[in-house]
Scaffold this active site. Sequence first.
Site, mmCIF file in Angstrom:
data_model
loop_
_atom_site.group_PDB
_atom_site.id
_atom_site.type_symbol
_atom_site.label_atom_id
_atom_site.label_comp_id
_atom_site.label_asym_id
_atom_site.label_seq_id
_atom_site.Cartn_x
_atom_site.Cartn_y
_atom_site.Cartn_z
ATOM 1 N N ILE A 19 109.603 85.831 -21.765
ATOM 2 C CA ILE A 19 110.753 86.115 -22.630
ATOM 3 C C ILE A 19 110.583 85.491 -24.018
ATOM 4 O O ILE A 19 111.319 85.813 -24.934
ATOM 5 C CB ILE A 19 112.090 85.690 -21.988
ATOM 6 C CG1 ILE A 19 112.131 84.195 -21.713
ATOM 7 C CG2 ILE A 19 112.352 86.495 -20.723
ATOM 8 C CD1 ILE A 19 113.504 83.684 -21.284
ATOM 9 N N HIS A 83 100.869 78.341 -14.123
ATOM 10 C CA HIS A 83 101.087 79.689 -14.651
ATOM 11 C C HIS A 83 100.039 79.996 -15.701
ATOM 12 O O HIS A 83 99.507 79.108 -16.351
ATOM 13 C CB HIS A 83 102.498 79.865 -15.210
ATOM 14 C CG HIS A 83 102.865 78.908 -16.300
ATOM 15 N ND1 HIS A 83 103.165 77.582 -16.061
ATOM 16 C CD2 HIS A 83 102.977 79.086 -17.626
ATOM 17 C CE1 HIS A 83 103.457 76.992 -17.207
ATOM 18 N NE2 HIS A 83 103.341 77.874 -18.174
#
Length: 125
Positions: A19, A83
Site C-alpha cells: 500500500i 517479507h
Amino acid sequence: EIPCKQIAETPSGLAFLDIFLLSPGHTLIIPKYHAAKLHQLPPKEMADLGPLIANIARAIGAEDYNVLQNNGRIAHQEIDHVHFHVIPKYDEPTGLKVGWPASKGDPETLTKICEQMRKQYESSL
C-alpha cells in the site's frame, strides 16, 4: 487477517500489492510461516518462496526491478515478519533508490572473513 490486494497464494506464501508503493506494481511476498528473519525460515518455506518471487516479477512485466529483503532494525526492517519486496524500476525517478557505499577490501582481511564464514557455514549444516 488484514484486507489486501492479493495477487497470488501458494501453500507457503502470499503475494499482494504494497500500500506504500515505490512504483506501480510494487508487491510484497510473505511466508505463511512466522519468522522475523530470513535465516529463521525452514528450507521448505524458502523453497516455495523462490518461484513465487520469480513469478511475481514476471507478472509485474517490468524489464528492470529490485527484490529487497531486510533483516533487523539497522538493516531497515520495519515489520518483524520476513517479507520480500518486488519493486519495478520503470525509469530513474521511480522505484527503489539505492546507495552503495562500498570500499575495496584488502586480500588478507578478505581471507580471514572467508575462513571464518566458511567454518560457521559448515558448522550450521
